[in-house]
Enzyme design. Structure first.
Site, PDB file in Angstrom:
ATOM      1  N   CYS A 245       0.880  -1.172   0.000  1.00 45.40           N
ATOM      2  CA  CYS A 245       0.000   0.000   0.000  1.00 45.40           C
ATOM      3  C   CYS A 245       0.918   1.223   0.000  1.00 45.40           C
ATOM      4  O   CYS A 245       2.100   1.112  -0.314  1.00 45.40           O
ATOM      5  CB  CYS A 245      -0.966  -0.020   1.183  1.00 45.40           C
ATOM      6  SG  CYS A 245      -0.173  -0.016   2.814  1.00 45.40           S
TER       7      CYS A 245
ATOM      8  N   ARG B 204      -3.144  -0.831   5.392  1.00 44.71           N
ATOM      9  CA  ARG B 204      -3.915  -1.596   4.404  1.00 44.71           C
ATOM     10  C   ARG B 204      -3.244  -2.911   4.032  1.00 44.71           C
ATOM     11  O   ARG B 204      -3.868  -3.979   4.085  1.00 44.71           O
ATOM     12  CB  ARG B 204      -4.151  -0.758   3.141  1.00 44.71           C
ATOM     13  CG  ARG B 204      -5.113   0.386   3.369  1.00 44.71           C
ATOM     14  CD  ARG B 204      -5.138   1.320   2.200  1.00 44.71           C
ATOM     15  NE  ARG B 204      -3.935   2.159   2.237  1.00 44.71           N
ATOM     16  CZ  ARG B 204      -3.729   3.193   1.441  1.00 44.71           C
ATOM     17  NH1 ARG B 204      -4.611   3.498   0.500  1.00 44.71           N
ATOM     18  NH2 ARG B 204      -2.644   3.919   1.548  1.00 44.71           N
TER      19      ARG B 204
END
Length: 109
Positions: free
Chosen positions: A63, A69
């Site tokens: 990410c 994430r």
């Protein structure tokens, strides 16, 4: 090439550079790093992509900062693949990536 990465899970809103698109398979997961961002619905797709690609190559999950994430997706993969709980999966990821810290919304999913 050094690490023989042939597949990428991209938990961001951009594609790979043109120079890599022919060499690397990419799964685009355009999600925001926000507590309110639903991600549970993509866990199966990410798991299936990683499993399929690992048969032939190495896979990286990334990410923007590599903190929330990608960590959340990696934890979800580990939990399903190995049957670990959240804390054990987070500890495993944290042992490789010290800054691992999925946001609270991701943790709850």
């Amino acid at each position: 090439e050094k690490n023989k990465i042939g597949a990428v899970v991209s938990a961001i809103h951009c594609t790979l550079p043109q120079t890599l698109r022919d060499k690397v398979k990419q799964l685009m997961i355009p999600i925001n790093d926000a507590d309110s961002q639903p991600i549970r619905h993509i866990f199966d797709e990410v798991f299936d992509f990683i499993e399929e690609q690992r048969k032939v190559t190495n896979v990286v999950v990334h990410c923007f900062a590599g903190v929330s994430r990608s960590v959340a997706l990696s934890i979800a993969y580990i939990m399903r693949k190995f049957g670990y709980g959240f804390e054990a999966s987070l500890a495993l990821v944290s042992s490789k990536r010290k800054c691992a810290s999925p946001n609270h919304g991701f943790q709850n999913q």
